[in-house]
Design a protein around this motif. Sequence first.
Motif, mmCIF file in Angstrom:
data_model
loop_
_atom_site.group_PDB
_atom_site.id
_atom_site.type_symbol
_atom_site.label_atom_id
_atom_site.label_comp_id
_atom_site.label_asym_id
_atom_site.label_seq_id
_atom_site.Cartn_x
_atom_site.Cartn_y
_atom_site.Cartn_z
ATOM 1 N N ARG A 1 7.520 -12.005 -5.597
ATOM 2 C CA ARG A 1 8.342 -13.482 -5.630
ATOM 3 C C ARG A 1 7.967 -14.375 -4.193
ATOM 4 N NH1 ARG A 1 14.378 -14.200 -7.407
ATOM 5 N NH2 ARG A 1 14.810 -16.107 -6.363
ATOM 6 N N TYR A 2 8.129 -13.658 -3.189
ATOM 7 C CA TYR A 2 7.997 -14.393 -1.897
ATOM 8 C C TYR A 2 6.823 -14.486 -1.010
ATOM 9 C CZ TYR A 2 13.123 -13.932 -2.487
ATOM 10 O OH TYR A 2 14.406 -14.198 -2.998
ATOM 11 N N CYS A 3 5.769 -13.855 -1.560
ATOM 12 C CA CYS A 3 4.425 -14.054 -0.889
ATOM 13 C C CYS A 3 3.316 -14.986 -1.348
ATOM 14 C CB CYS A 3 3.899 -12.533 -0.606
ATOM 15 S SG CYS A 3 4.799 -11.442 0.357
ATOM 16 N N ASP A 4 2.976 -15.660 -0.374
ATOM 17 C CA ASP A 4 1.837 -16.743 -1.021
ATOM 18 C C ASP A 4 0.591 -15.803 -1.250
ATOM 19 O OD1 ASP A 4 3.315 -19.091 -0.522
ATOM 20 O OD2 ASP A 4 2.780 -18.504 1.792
ATOM 21 N N ARG A 5 0.241 -14.958 -0.340
ATOM 22 C CA ARG A 5 -0.882 -13.966 -0.310
ATOM 23 C C ARG A 5 -0.658 -12.446 -0.270
ATOM 24 N NH1 ARG A 5 -5.904 -15.395 2.865
ATOM 25 N NH2 ARG A 5 -4.463 -15.738 4.352
ATOM 26 N N LEU A 6 -1.334 -11.740 -0.880
ATOM 27 C CA LEU A 6 -1.031 -10.252 -0.742
ATOM 28 C C LEU A 6 -2.426 -9.327 -0.365
ATOM 29 C CD1 LEU A 6 0.997 -9.643 -3.925
ATOM 30 C CD2 LEU A 6 1.771 -9.744 -1.679
ATOM 31 N N LEU A 7 -1.959 -8.433 0.742
ATOM 32 C CA LEU A 7 -3.156 -7.613 0.978
ATOM 33 C C LEU A 7 -2.666 -6.192 0.655
ATOM 34 C CD1 LEU A 7 -5.795 -7.484 2.946
ATOM 35 C CD2 LEU A 7 -4.167 -6.842 4.687
ATOM 36 N N LEU A 8 -3.730 -5.546 -0.052
ATOM 37 C CA LEU A 8 -3.463 -4.224 -0.557
ATOM 38 C C LEU A 8 -3.985 -3.242 0.050
ATOM 39 C CD1 LEU A 8 -1.786 -2.879 -2.717
ATOM 40 C CD2 LEU A 8 -3.490 -3.372 -4.516
ATOM 41 N N LEU A 9 -3.606 -2.190 0.905
ATOM 42 C CA LEU A 9 -4.204 -1.282 1.521
ATOM 43 C C LEU A 9 -4.379 0.205 0.915
ATOM 44 C CD1 LEU A 9 -3.162 -1.711 5.302
ATOM 45 C CD2 LEU A 9 -5.536 -2.429 4.329
ATOM 46 N N ARG A 10 -5.388 0.509 1.191
ATOM 47 C CA ARG A 10 -5.604 2.071 0.679
ATOM 48 C C ARG A 10 -6.424 2.979 1.490
ATOM 49 N NH1 ARG A 10 -7.694 4.341 -5.009
ATOM 50 N NH2 ARG A 10 -9.486 3.524 -4.097
ATOM 51 N N SER A 11 -5.833 4.030 2.390
ATOM 52 C CA SER A 11 -6.405 4.890 3.124
ATOM 53 C C SER A 11 -7.500 3.704 4.230
ATOM 54 C CB SER A 11 -7.740 5.614 2.356
ATOM 55 O OG SER A 11 -7.253 6.132 1.323
ATOM 56 N N GLY A 57 -5.507 -11.465 -2.079
ATOM 57 C CA GLY A 57 -5.660 -12.603 -2.842
ATOM 58 C C GLY A 57 -4.207 -13.072 -3.105
ATOM 59 N N THR A 58 -4.168 -13.930 -4.256
ATOM 60 C CA THR A 58 -2.633 -14.334 -4.695
ATOM 61 C C THR A 58 -1.993 -13.024 -5.521
ATOM 62 O OG1 THR A 58 -3.609 -15.135 -6.703
ATOM 63 C CG2 THR A 58 -3.554 -16.750 -5.053
ATOM 64 N N PRO A 59 -0.823 -13.186 -5.623
ATOM 65 C CA PRO A 59 -0.096 -12.126 -6.231
ATOM 66 C C PRO A 59 -0.447 -12.039 -7.591
ATOM 67 C CG PRO A 59 1.432 -13.784 -5.055
ATOM 68 C CD PRO A 59 0.162 -14.250 -4.928
ATOM 69 N N HIS A 60 -1.085 -12.961 -8.222
ATOM 70 C CA HIS A 60 -1.621 -12.852 -9.583
ATOM 71 C C HIS A 60 -2.834 -12.005 -9.660
ATOM 72 C CE1 HIS A 60 1.310 -15.035 -12.424
ATOM 73 N NE2 HIS A 60 1.311 -15.816 -11.422
ATOM 74 N N GLY A 115 0.789 -1.285 -0.091
ATOM 75 C CA GLY A 115 0.089 0.061 0.024
ATOM 76 C C GLY A 115 0.822 1.154 0.037
ATOM 77 N N PRO A 116 0.304 2.320 -0.318
ATOM 78 C CA PRO A 116 1.339 3.509 -0.473
ATOM 79 C C PRO A 116 1.553 4.073 0.937
ATOM 80 C CG PRO A 116 -1.225 4.098 -1.223
ATOM 81 C CD PRO A 116 -0.878 2.569 -0.926
ATOM 82 N N ASN A 117 2.501 5.079 1.138
ATOM 83 C CA ASN A 117 2.527 5.603 2.283
ATOM 84 C C ASN A 117 1.266 6.087 3.044
ATOM 85 O OD1 ASN A 117 5.255 7.126 0.959
ATOM 86 N ND2 ASN A 117 5.366 5.096 2.079
ATOM 87 N N GLY A 118 1.261 5.785 4.435
ATOM 88 C CA GLY A 118 -0.187 6.437 5.195
ATOM 89 C C GLY A 118 -1.447 5.498 4.757
ATOM 90 N N ALA A 119 -1.440 4.315 4.181
ATOM 91 C CA ALA A 119 -2.247 3.576 3.897
ATOM 92 C C ALA A 119 -2.949 2.846 5.218
ATOM 93 C CB ALA A 119 -1.980 2.710 2.610
ATOM 94 N N GLY A 120 -1.907 2.919 6.160
ATOM 95 C CA GLY A 120 -2.496 2.103 7.388
ATOM 96 C C GLY A 120 -1.673 0.805 7.522
#
Lengths: 349, 255
Positions: free
Chosen positions: B203-213, B220-223, B34-39
């Motif tokens: 490359r290294y994560c199984d799942r990703l969490l994308l935060l915004r504000s 979900g998965t990187p893909h 997530g961007p800076n300040g996303a939490g």
Amino acid sequence: MYACPMKSPPNSPLLLSLLVALLLLSIWLSLALGPVSLDAGQVLAALPGLVGLGGDGPPDQALLILGQIRLPRTLLGLCVGAVLALCGVAMQGLFRNPLADPGLLGVSSGAALGAALAIVGGVALGHSLRGLEPYLLSLCAFLGGLAATALVYRLGRREGQTHVATMLLAGIAVTALAAAAVGFFTYLADDAELRKLTFWNLGSLNGASYERLWPLLLVTLLVSLWLPRRAKALNALLLGESEARHLGFEVQRLKRELVLCTALGVGAAVAAAGLVGFIGLVVPHLMRLLVGPDHRLLLPAAGLAGACLLLLADLLARLLLAPAELPIGIVTALIGAPFFLFLLLRGRH
Amino acid sequence: MLRAEGLQLRRAGLAVLNDIDLDLRAGEVLGVLGPNGAGKSTLMAALCGELPLAAGSVALAGRALRAWRGTERAQRLAVLPQRSSLDFAFRVEEVVAMGRMPHASGSEEDARIVGRALQAADIEHLAGRSYLTLSGGERQRVHVARIFAQLWPGAAGKVLLLDEPVSMLDPLHQHLTLQAVRQLAADGVAVLVILHDLNLAARYCDRLLLLRSGCVRAFGTPHEVLQAEILKQVFDLEVLVQTHPGLGHPLIIDR
């Protein structure tokens, strides 16, 4: 264990034994030297009498000097030095700053205010509390120190958490307030009170008595038994408060205990001997240069070194201008400051 | 292993985390982006009980986080903050050994684990040096080693939270560190790691969490997460997403 050669850690048993030996030597000198010099035989011969095992018959001069003057004075110096140095370590750990001083929490200035109140307002106070008169000065100083620290601690708390930075600023404000009040009492004081006030502010072991010693001895024992039990927690605290919490320590409780410990320790020391500067700041710092920052070693080293330095300083204070006496605060600064500078400069290379 | 439900967190009256559900599983590496300040750091602080929640709950191994005693919790949950303020001249191996404080495994076992942790962070050559003489990246590796020492031996039931563990490292040590993290996950540790480098995360994560504000934008998965239009929305960044020719994970190329 490690693939590469390690710089060997400080040799802790050797260093501690050296400090113990130095302390024993300081105690010996403090007992033997003075306006009347006693030789080894006289001190040894008087030892059984000091612990109440003496034979019958009138006590000789050596026993009187040792028992009534030098032993209480030596023990007082030992306690004041040890407790100030230990509390200095605790404060530098709490503030995670090697330049923190035990006076930061307002305890010294609060005690100074209590003492000023007792000295200048003593006559009026003494009349209403007749039985307490001999202890008035110590009691007021101790209570003043505790009250100031309690105030600083209260001001530093927010939502149940102690904010160290806020506490530091509150300490500065409370110190300034107390200094103003001390100034006011100084203004009111007459010549005799002024002299007493000045001497108290410079610290002195003069006139040590067992009545003044016992409370401090008790507090010193408490502090020197309790602080080493928190050595690991103090190490973790140097990493940061949240890091210490993640290593499983109850940081909030630890901070409260450190503040209480310092308030009691410094309060009792100042009440017994006045404001002896420098020990609480410099001894921990100096020992850290010698043994490293690990509190398991630093605490005992600082306690021993603090006691040594204070005893030797007191020895100089009574011998340099004998039969007159210098305030001990002057001597601790005179010995401590140049030595500190020397270590500081040496550390740079 | 670490489960958060309906997390809400406010700072100065402003919501900085909004209704976040998260289930960190044993053996996985979950990346938080997530961007800076996303939490991101706030989320981590909430997950380890560092900040009080406005609503929601966090449970470690099925038990409310608050109910754990300090030492027991520290034996299972290790946290690496973004930066450390250590300002005392501990030797490198002394700092790493602090990771063993919650354990009563004996000095011999501790020395062995500290040795392994120094190896894993590739700082054996720094043993004996004062922490204060190290560079920023070297200091970061010392703390990574300390956290490894705290969790070793890796096993199911343990949780590792890392806030930008490679932000100051050179490329080689970024990979070495994340490989060691993967190894811990392979031993069963549940890992949550905050990263900024999208390719390292892919490359290294199984799942990703994308935060915004303070809200979950994608999970979900990187893909699934690393798609050009999502990244454009969250980071306002024009990218090209390809597939890594050798490893198969998404490869993000700046346009």
